[in-house]
Every structure is written in structure tokens, then in C-alpha cells.
Design an enzyme around this catalytic site. Structure first.
Site, PDB file in Angstrom:
ATOM      1  N   GLU B 209       0.854  -1.193   0.000  1.00 50.33           N
ATOM      2  CA  GLU B 209       0.000   0.000   0.000  1.00 50.33           C
ATOM      3  C   GLU B 209       0.880   1.229   0.000  1.00 50.33           C
ATOM      4  O   GLU B 209       2.094   1.141   0.210  1.00 50.33           O
ATOM      5  CB  GLU B 209      -0.950  -0.008   1.195  1.00 50.33           C
ATOM      6  CG  GLU B 209      -0.248   0.030   2.540  1.00 50.33           C
ATOM      7  CD  GLU B 209      -1.217  -0.052   3.729  1.00 50.33           C
ATOM      8  OE1 GLU B 209      -2.228  -0.761   3.638  1.00 50.33           O
ATOM      9  OE2 GLU B 209      -0.940   0.599   4.747  1.00 50.33           O
ATOM     10  N   HIS B 247      -4.008   3.588   8.221  1.00 48.77           N
ATOM     11  CA  HIS B 247      -2.749   3.067   8.750  1.00 48.77           C
ATOM     12  C   HIS B 247      -1.769   4.216   8.954  1.00 48.77           C
ATOM     13  O   HIS B 247      -1.647   5.081   8.098  1.00 48.77           O
ATOM     14  CB  HIS B 247      -2.110   2.071   7.784  1.00 48.77           C
ATOM     15  CG  HIS B 247      -2.853   0.776   7.702  1.00 48.77           C
ATOM     16  ND1 HIS B 247      -2.664  -0.106   6.674  1.00 48.77           N
ATOM     17  CD2 HIS B 247      -3.769   0.215   8.514  1.00 48.77           C
ATOM     18  CE1 HIS B 247      -3.435  -1.153   6.853  1.00 48.77           C
ATOM     19  NE2 HIS B 247      -4.139  -0.990   7.966  1.00 48.77           N
TER      20      HIS B 247
END
Lengths: 379, 290
Positions: B209, B247
Site C-alpha cells: 500500500e 494506517h
């Protein structure tokens, strides 16, 4: 969490970093008083959470108290990148002979704090990193041992050659490290660290970002949070434990897990749609969370369809389905909603949806394609 | 074989009497995980579903020969629990807890490295070697035994990919979620290296990611060291810069860490990058010549 420059100065002062005298005011009269007390040239700086304050006219030098009053009048209430300036800092504008950069970040690659120093201070350090990386000296710091006096001395020696100036800079370097660990920062930098013509060392501009994970043990720093740069939606989402970012598209999405939420946005784009937001409901799924998520999404007038994409693990699909059904009962939504629930307790979730005449899509692709299509028909 | 975890692994659960700890202990036992001990300070001497509970990990290791531990304790106690685990004599420590202060993780990581202990996480779903053992919070039912190794920075996105693999009849050797925090114990390269050496693993799926440069470093490693095929997916190509996407690690800062840079690096290393998770099985089949 970002904190304001004046708050970073306060933290650094507590740790003994030499900071020129300053005060934060919200009234031009007070700006005049502070300038009088300082009794020499001052700088008036807007305190907002955006970069480029100087370019926007939010930083001005004032030779006299009257000038400080005038600058404060102009800057207070000013709009900088969508944020209204509510406070200015009035600080002693010390004379500058040399400008350096000192900073510490948590480095993902070495898994340690890394000290960075550069003699190219006073300018955008990312610019220096991009164009002349050899001008930045990096030094990983053992998180157990901390930074030794010898290491600080060595780093300081990369910046200046005059022995007593090097000694004073080394002290700042050590104290900045103490402030970094003591406040659980993810970034702490002084840019510029200046040397005056009479060889005094001062930290002029400071920036500290705090590790959100550590805020629980720093209630004093947590209280520094300034939500004025935050929209109501964002504040609401944060207080409910939702992670929300508004975007410009029209497909609203509610997802569990950050990676899946980003992927859902990407797949919306793949099928020709534009995501209206990023929204991660996190690991649990109370009805209140779902209600808040739906409220936030529907308060965005761009949204034409809503996609709920849940892959249950810790999150139980039946909890999500119950919350979702309760939320709709409380406040019906006049927009098409596509639901995809799979994983932990998906069968029970399917039963709950069926009772209310709804059905889960079987795959993410199917759900996204349908949400994009339904949104298009609304438009 | 599989990596890091198999049926012989003797597991201790820290926070076993808590809400999450007890729920997931039952799910792990049901899956077949050999849970031999639990730890909750102050509750030593009790049992949870017949599993003995100890006050410290050291006592649990001494009494039950546990060689792995999984941590479910709340964030503010998790760092101490992890340091205790690392120093207890176990070889594998999985930290599920989210919100552990980063500087604490740096200190724990350093100690784990000194002692030769593998730490996975924090803020991760854990690890599963399908049909053998599960040390984590992932739904066991979507996994099946086979030859695909999966490594990911995400949780639910990993489930999505595993589900796609299952639909395509492709089982997994080991699936590991390495976590989304800025500092993590086990990274892509550690895992790729282990998959390369594992004879049950035929090919690897790497799920990355935005944020950081771990994927770029993984791409270099793949190019230099991997003989097994790797396919990839990168989440966050539509993410705006400068925003933290859930995150802590997922932020594009100073033009670095974009999905495009990562996809380019992987493509340059010969790694096919899927546009959607559902394309991964097809890419794997092509890479494996099926």
C-alpha cells in the site's frame, strides 16, 4: 498529530532549547504590547496548520510596536489555504549570521530514530533532500542508549567550525533528542537553527509531530489538539473512532480496514466511478458507528450512491448488518445503497438483510460495479 | 512446509482472559492451533477452557514449553507485554494490538533482533499456515492449504485476496499480515526470503500500500534474489497526498510513497501488478504457466 509552531516552541523551551522570547496573541493590541516588551525587531507569524505561511503573507517583520500592531491586524482573520488565522505569534527577530537544519524522524527502514543535520538551513529541507542530498548528514540513534554527548558533538561539527559554537549546537542537538523521545514525537525539527553575529545559538522555527499512538501518555500534549482546521464531519468521525477523509467523487463508501478501504476506492475508479471518501470503520462495528458513518456520508451532497464493503474478521458481519438496519430505520436514506458483507458471521448477516428486503452482493467487483452504475443513474 | 508457523508450534496467548483474547483463543483452538498456555497478570493458576493461565510469559514457557506467543492486550500495556514476550525465550512473537507507541516498538524490535526472536506486527492480523495452525485473527474458513505464499501490510484486504485465491482453487502455504505501522518486526524482504526457501511455496502474492518505500526495497530483493514468481497488488492509487489513510504508515509524504512509484518498481523487477484483487489468481496462473 500536528501541533502549532508556538506549541512546539513551548515543548522545546521546557527541554532547555534556547528559544527567542515570544508570546501568542489573538488581538493586535496585545501584539503591540509584546513588541514593546521585547523592545527590538519582532516577527509576527500566523499560527495555522498549513505550510507556506510566509508565501501567503502570514509572516511579517516589524521594526516598531506600531508596525507589529498593523501586521497583526492584517494577519488575524486572514484566510490561508482555507484556514482562518485566529492567533499570531510575536517573537524576537534575532539577527541571523548562519542558518542550519537539525531534525529527527522515526525511520521505517532502519527501524530507529534518525538524526538529520544540514548546513543548508532556513530552506525547505525536502527540497535539499531532493536536489543536494549530500548536504544532509544522517545518523541513526540507538533507541535504548539514546544520543551520547560525543555523537551530538560530532553532528554539531558538521554544521560549524567555531569550537564554542559547535559546543552550543551540540547542546541543542542533545536537548532536541530529549524533547523528541520525551514527547513521543514522530518528527521534531528546528529549521533554522541560527547563529547570530555575536555567536549566540537560537532555535527560530520549530516543528513537532506527535505519534498518535503515544498520546495516551501525554495528556498535556493531547490537549494541544486544535480542531479548528478540521471540518465538523472530521471531528465527528474521529470522536467515533472512524477514520474518514473526504474526497471529490460521488460514490460514498463504508469499509472495514484501511487497506480494503483504499482498495475499494481504487476499484470504484477502475469501474469508471469516483470515490466520495475514504472511510474505515475499524475493527468493531456498533450500530452507533454505522449510524455516524452513514450520517457523515449522506451529509456530503455530492454523494449519489453508497457502497458498504465489509470483510469480517474481528468485525462480525451480523453486527454490521444490525447496525446498518437500525441506522436506516432511524433515518431513511434517499440514496441507493449496495451492501457486500462476507467473512465472519456472514450467513447470519444475510438473514438480517433478507428480513429487510435486502441482499448482499457476492463479490467486491459486483458490489462496486453496481454502486457506480446506480450512482450514475441518480446523476 | 510453511514459514514461521506449523502444527508443531506451541502457542501462548497474552491477554487470554480478555474479550478479544478469549474470543480469538477459541477460534484458534477450533482451527487446530496448539494453544498450550495463556497469560494474564494476576490470574495465574486459573484456566480458560482448560488452558492453564500464568502471571508471566516466562512462567508459561517454563511450564508448557511454549515457543510462540500472540499478544491481545490493550495498546497502553502492549509494549510491556511485547518486551516481556521477546525476553521470555519464545522464538516467535505476534503483536496484534493496535496503537503501540512507535518509539517503544523501536526498542522492542532492537531487543528481538539481539535475541534472535521473530516479531510480527504490531497492528497486524497475524499469521496462518492453512490446515496446520493459525496465530492471528483472520477468519480460518476462507483459507485452504496449497502452494501460494501471501504477505501483506493490510488485514481485511488480505482476506479479500485469500478469498479470491480460494475461489480460483489456489490454496496457501502461509499467509502473513506484517502490519500497517511505521516500524514493524517482520517486513516484506524477511518474508520473501523465507518463502523462497520454503519448498511448499510455489509462488508469492505481495500486497502493498501507499507510504514508505518497503515495496520498492522488496522489488529490488525480488529482482536480485527470488526465483519463484511473485505477483502484486498495491492499495491506494486514488489516495490524495499528505493524508493519513487509516494506517499510520499509509501517508504519501513529500512525493514519496505513491502507488505509482511502487507499481513501477515492481514492474521493473518483473512482478505483474494487478489492477484489482480479483485479477491476482489469473496473474498467478500465468506466472506459474498453468
Amino acid at each position: 498529530m500536528k501541533i502549532h509552531e508556538y506549541q512546539a516552541r513551548e515543548i522545546l523551551s521546557e527541554y532547555g532549547v534556547p528559544i527567542p522570547r515570544f508570546e501568542v496573541v489573538d488581538d493586535p493590541g496585545d501584539a503591540r504590547r509584546v513588541a514593546e516588551e521585547i523592545g527590538r525587531m519582532v516577527v509576527v507569524k500566523a499560527q495555522v496548520h498549513v505550510g507556506g505561511r510566509g508565501k501567503a503573507g502570514g509572516v511579517k517583520l516589524a521594526k516598531t510596536p506600531d508596525e507589529a500592531h498593523a501586521h497583526a491586524t492584517a494577519i488575524l482573520g486572514m484566510d490561508i489555504k482555507g484556514l482562518t488565522v485566529e492567533r499570531v505569534m510575536v517573537a524576537d527577530a534575532v539577527d541571523i549570521e548562519s542558518e542550519y537544519y537539525v531534525g529527527i524522524v522515526v525511520d521505517r527502514a532502519t527501524k530507529m530514530p534518525v538524526y538529520m543535520v544540514s548546513a543548508a538551513g532556513g530552506v525547505d529541507i525536502e527540497e535539499v533532500a531532493a536536489t543536494t542530498p549530500e548536504r544532509i548528514h544522517k545518523h541513526p540513534v540507538d533507541p535504548d542508549k539514546g544520543l551520547s554527548a560525543a555523537e551530538a558533538q560530532e553532528l554539531a561539527g558538521k554544521l560549524d567550525t567555531r569550537s564554542h559554537v559547535v559546543r552550543d549546537i551540540a547542546v541543542v542537538i542533545e536537548k532536541l533528542y530529549d524533547a523528541f523521545t520525551g514527547s513521543d514525537a514522530s518528527l521534531a525539527e528546528i529549521n533554522p537553527l541560527v547563529v547570530t553575529p555575536d555567536e549566540q545559538v537560537w532555535a527560530i522555527d520549530a516543528k513537532i509531530n506527535i505519534d498518535d499512538n503515544a498520546l495516551f501518555r501525554h495528556p498535556d500534549i493531547a490537549a494541544m489538539r486544535d480542531p479548528s482546521g478540521e471540518t465538523d464531519d472530521l471531528t465527528r468521525a474521529r470522536e467515533m473512532g472512524l477514520s474518514y477523509i473526504k474526497l471529490d467523487g460521488d460514490v460514498g463508501c463504508i469499509v472495514n480496514g484501511a487497506g480494503l478501504a483504499m482498495t475499494t476506492m481504487d476499484v470504484i475508479k477502475y469501474y469508471g466511478g469516483e470515490p466520495a471518501n475514504f472511510l474505515d470503520i475499524g475493527g468493531s462495528s456498533s450500530p452507533e458507528k454505522m449510524q455516524t458513518a452513514i450520517d457523515i456520508i449522506t451529509s456530503d451532497s455530492n454523494v449519489k450512491s453508497i457502497l458498504i464493503n465489509i470483510f469480517g474478521g474481528i468485525t462480525r458481519c451480523d453486527d454490521v448488518a444490525r447496525g446498518f438496519v437500525a441506522a436506516l430505520k432511524e433515518r431513511p436514506v434517499g440514496l441507493p445503497i449496495v451492501v457486500r458483507l462476507t467473512g465472519t458471521n456472514a450467513v447470519e448477516a444475510g438473514r438480517i438483510l433478507a428480513e429487510h428486503g435486502m441482499k448482499s452482493a457476492s463479490t467486491m467487483d459486483e458490489a462496486v460495479e453496481k454502486a457506480v452504475e446506480l450512482g450514475r443513474r441518480q446523476a | 512446509m510453511s514459514i514461521f508457523l506449523d502444527e508443531a508450534t506451541r502457542v501462548c496467548v497474552q491477554g487470554i482472559t480478555g474479550r478479544d483474547g478469549s474470543f480469538h483463543t477459541r477460534a484458534m483452538v477450533e482451527y487446530g492451533t496448539n494453544v498450550v498456555a495463556g497469560v494474564t497478570p494476576g490470574k495465574g493458576g486459573q484456566e480458560m477452557d482448560g488452558i492453564p493461565v500464568f502471571d508471566t510469559v516466562g512462567e508459561a514457557v517454563e511450564a508448557t514449553k511454549a515457543n510462540a506467543t500472540i499478544i491481545f492486550v490493550p495498546a497502553r500495556f502492549a509494549a510491556n507485554a511485547a518486551m516481556e514476550a521477546v525476553e521470555s525465550g519464545v522464538k516467535l512473537v505476534v503483536v496484534v494490538s493496535e496503537g503501540v507507541p512507535t518509539l517503544d516498538v523501536a526498542r522492542i524490535y532492537k531487543r528481538a533482533k539481539e535475541l534472535g526472536v521473530r516479531m510480527i506486527g504490531p497492528n497486524c492480523p497475524g499469521i496462518i499456515s492453512p490446515g496446520k495452525s493459525k496465530l492471528g485473527i483472520m477468519p480460518g474458513s476462507i483459507h485452504s492449504r496449497g502452494g501460494i505464499g501471501v504477505v501483506s501490510r493490510s488485514g481485511t484486504l488480505t482476506y479479500e485476496v485469500v478469498d479470491s485465491l480460494g475461489r480460483a482453487g489456489m490454496g496457501q502455504s502461509t499467509v502473513i499480515g506484517i502490519g500497517g505501522d511505521p516500524i514493524i518486526g517482520t517486513n516484506f524482504i524477511d518474508t520473501l526470503e523465507a518463502f523462497e526457501g520454503d519448498h511448499e511455496t510455489e509462488a508469492v502474492v505481495l500486497i502493498g500500500e501507499i507510504g514508505g518505500t518497503d515495496e520498492e526495497q522488496a522489488a529490488e530483493f525480488i529482482k536480485a534474489k527470488m526465483t519463484k514468481p511473485v505477483v502484486s497488488f498495491i492499495a491506494g492509487r486514488t489516495a490524495p497526498p499528505g493524508k493519513r489513510m487509516g494506517h499510520a504508515g499509509a501517508i504519501i509524504a513529500g512525493g514519496k510513497g505513491t502507488a505509482q512509484e511502487k507499481m513501477d518498481a515492481l514492474a521493473a523487477a518483473g512482478v505483474p501488478v494487478a489492477d484489482r484483487p480479483s485479477e491476482i489468481p489469473g496473474l498467478l496462473k500465468t506466472a506459474l504457466g498453468r
